[in-house]
Design an enzyme around this catalytic site. Structure first.
Site, PDB file in Angstrom:
ATOM      1  N   LYS A  35       0.856  -1.182   0.000  1.00  0.00           N
ATOM      2  CA  LYS A  35       0.000   0.000   0.000  1.00  0.00           C
ATOM      3  C   LYS A  35       0.896   1.238   0.000  1.00  0.00           C
ATOM      4  O   LYS A  35       1.769   1.378   0.864  1.00  0.00           O
ATOM      5  CB  LYS A  35      -0.883  -0.009   1.249  1.00  0.00           C
ATOM      6  N   LYS A  65      -6.903   8.228  -0.473  1.00  0.00           N
ATOM      7  CA  LYS A  65      -8.163   8.645   0.172  1.00  0.00           C
ATOM      8  C   LYS A  65      -8.732   9.915  -0.468  1.00  0.00           C
ATOM      9  O   LYS A  65      -8.870  10.957   0.182  1.00  0.00           O
ATOM     10  CB  LYS A  65      -7.942   8.868   1.664  1.00  0.00           C
ATOM     11  N   PHE A  66      -9.088   9.784  -1.745  1.00  0.00           N
ATOM     12  CA  PHE A  66      -9.583  10.957  -2.474  1.00  0.00           C
ATOM     13  C   PHE A  66     -10.918  11.441  -1.914  1.00  0.00           C
ATOM     14  O   PHE A  66     -11.773  10.649  -1.516  1.00  0.00           O
ATOM     15  CB  PHE A  66      -9.745  10.620  -3.959  1.00  0.00           C
ATOM     16  N   ALA A  71     -16.767  15.202 -10.115  1.00  0.00           N
ATOM     17  CA  ALA A  71     -16.082  15.192 -11.418  1.00  0.00           C
ATOM     18  C   ALA A  71     -14.574  15.085 -11.237  1.00  0.00           C
ATOM     19  O   ALA A  71     -13.886  14.391 -12.001  1.00  0.00           O
ATOM     20  CB  ALA A  71     -16.439  16.455 -12.199  1.00  0.00           C
ATOM     21  N   THR A 117      -9.631   4.135  11.344  1.00  0.00           N
ATOM     22  CA  THR A 117      -9.425   3.284  12.532  1.00  0.00           C
ATOM     23  C   THR A 117      -8.746   4.051  13.668  1.00  0.00           C
ATOM     24  O   THR A 117      -8.654   3.561  14.785  1.00  0.00           O
ATOM     25  CB  THR A 117      -8.596   2.042  12.178  1.00  0.00           C
ATOM     26  N   ARG A 178      -3.175  -4.912  15.348  1.00  0.00           N
ATOM     27  CA  ARG A 178      -2.140  -4.870  16.379  1.00  0.00           C
ATOM     28  C   ARG A 178      -1.972  -6.285  16.941  1.00  0.00           C
ATOM     29  O   ARG A 178      -2.679  -6.695  17.866  1.00  0.00           O
ATOM     30  CB  ARG A 178      -2.512  -3.855  17.475  1.00  0.00           C
ATOM     31  N   GLY A 207       1.295  -1.837   9.012  1.00  0.00           N
ATOM     32  CA  GLY A 207       2.466  -0.985   8.802  1.00  0.00           C
ATOM     33  C   GLY A 207       3.448  -1.122   9.939  1.00  0.00           C
ATOM     34  O   GLY A 207       4.368  -1.937   9.907  1.00  0.00           O
TER      35      GLY A 207
HETATM   36  O1  C5P Z   1       1.207   1.465  10.945  1.00  0.00           O
HETATM   37  P1  C5P Z   1      -0.203   0.964  10.861  1.00  0.00           P
HETATM   38  O2  C5P Z   1      -0.302  -0.553  10.894  1.00  0.00           O
HETATM   39  O3  C5P Z   1      -1.135   1.630  11.850  1.00  0.00           O
HETATM   40  O4  C5P Z   1      -0.654   1.387   9.410  1.00  0.00           O
HETATM   41  C1  C5P Z   1      -1.978   1.401   8.990  1.00  0.00           C
HETATM   42  C2  C5P Z   1      -2.056   1.999   7.614  1.00  0.00           C
HETATM   43  O5  C5P Z   1      -3.420   1.937   7.195  1.00  0.00           O
HETATM   44  C3  C5P Z   1      -1.625   3.445   7.515  1.00  0.00           C
HETATM   45  O6  C5P Z   1      -0.947   3.569   6.272  1.00  0.00           O
HETATM   46  C4  C5P Z   1      -2.900   4.237   7.480  1.00  0.00           C
HETATM   47  O7  C5P Z   1      -2.809   5.362   6.653  1.00  0.00           O
HETATM   48  C5  C5P Z   1      -3.868   3.245   6.861  1.00  0.00           C
HETATM   49  N1  C5P Z   1      -5.279   3.388   7.196  1.00  0.00           N
HETATM   50  C6  C5P Z   1      -5.757   3.323   8.507  1.00  0.00           C
HETATM   51  N2  C5P Z   1      -7.097   3.472   8.766  1.00  0.00           N
HETATM   52  C7  C5P Z   1      -7.958   3.651   7.761  1.00  0.00           C
HETATM   53  C8  C5P Z   1      -7.486   3.708   6.437  1.00  0.00           C
HETATM   54  C9  C5P Z   1      -6.127   3.559   6.196  1.00  0.00           C
HETATM   55  O8  C5P Z   1      -4.967   3.119   9.435  1.00  0.00           O
HETATM   56  N3  C5P Z   1      -9.264   3.724   7.994  1.00  0.00           N
END
Ligand code: C5P
Length: 233
Positions: A35, A65-66, A71, A117, A178, A207
């Site tokens: 991603k 995340k647009f 348009a 989240t 986590r 991440g």
């Molecule tokens: O480091 P971590 O595991 O928290 O990374 C989560 C990834 O998911 C980040 O890149 C964050 O931008 C993305 N994300 C998120 N919650 C969302 C959408 C995307 O944490 N609702």
């Protein structure tokens, strides 16, 4: 049929192409789906990294995340279809924008971000929404599906209700994973890997639990094992 190894999406949250390349080298075949998001955007090499990933046989998730007038978002999604992109995100807050984007998505799977989240009930209240995150997630998912989106981004805490409401074909992609329990960072609605897949998640996005591990490749392999066990089980 999605390969089990593709169910783990690594959040390549780095700010230069050199770091991105180093991570792909380091993780090797423990990660097959990447991603790339806003942090990499300012590197000036966003699309070069995207094409490098695809050239190395990796699947690519464009997480920008647009959110704009219909348009503009539709034209942006149309432009992205020129690149080897598997998934892409838009915010799931406006039916007209989601409908316009869906019409231009081509083979890209369009995912609506329901409620980040990192947000809990008190964060939603600050936005003027005095409701449980789970209610808002379900409502936004229904709107996203009706507008032609392929799935949603939501926490694993909402995955079971999303699966029940939307059936097997609607993608549920869960960040906020986590593996060792809440980490005290910016994520608030978290689950571990078995919880996410038991609830019906199709993909997890991870991440920091990989990036900050003493041995990131071993951490990714451990997650792959957990995913395989959860899906077998
Ligand atoms: O480091 P971590 O595991 O928290 O990374 C989560 C990834 O998911 C980040 O890149 C964050 O931008 C993305 N994300 C998120 N919650 C969302 C959408 C995307 O944490 N609702």
């Amino acid at each position: 049929m999605t390969a089990v190894r593709d169910r783990l999406i690594f959040a390549l949250d780095v700010s230069t192409a050199a770091e991105a390349r180093a991570w792909v080298d380091r993780l090797g075949d423990s990660v097959s789906f990447y991603k790339i998001g806003m942090e990499l955007l300012t590197s000036g090499d966003y699309f070069r990294v995207l094409e490098d990933l695809a050239g190395r046989g990796k699947r690519v998730f464009v997480d920008l995340k647009f959110h704009d007038v219909p348009a503009t978002v539709a034209a942006t999604i149309k432009g992205l279809t020129r690149y080897p992109v598997s998934f892409c995100t838009i915010h799931g807050q406006h039916d007209g924008m989601m409908r316009a984007a869906s019409q231009e998505k081509g083979a890209i799977k369009l995912l609506a971000v329901t409620v980040l989240t990192s947000m809990d009930r008190s964060d939603l209240r600050q936005l003027g929404i005095d409701r449980e995150p789970s209610e808002v997630v379900l409502e936004r998912a229904a709107a996203a599906r009706a507008a032609g989106c392929d799935g949603v981004i939501a926490s694993g805490q909402e995955a079971a209700a999303l699966r029940q409401a939307n059936g097997p074909g609607f993608l549920v992609v869960c960040p906020g994973i986590r593996p060792a329990g809440p980490a005290g960072d910016d994520q608030k609605r978290t689950v571990d890997v078995p919880q996410a897949f038991a609830a019906g998640a199709d993909y997890i996005v991870v991440g920091r639990p990989i990036r900050q591990a003493a041995d990131p490749r071993a951490a990714a392999e451990a997650l792959q094992d957990q995913i395989a066990r959860a899906l077998a089980g």
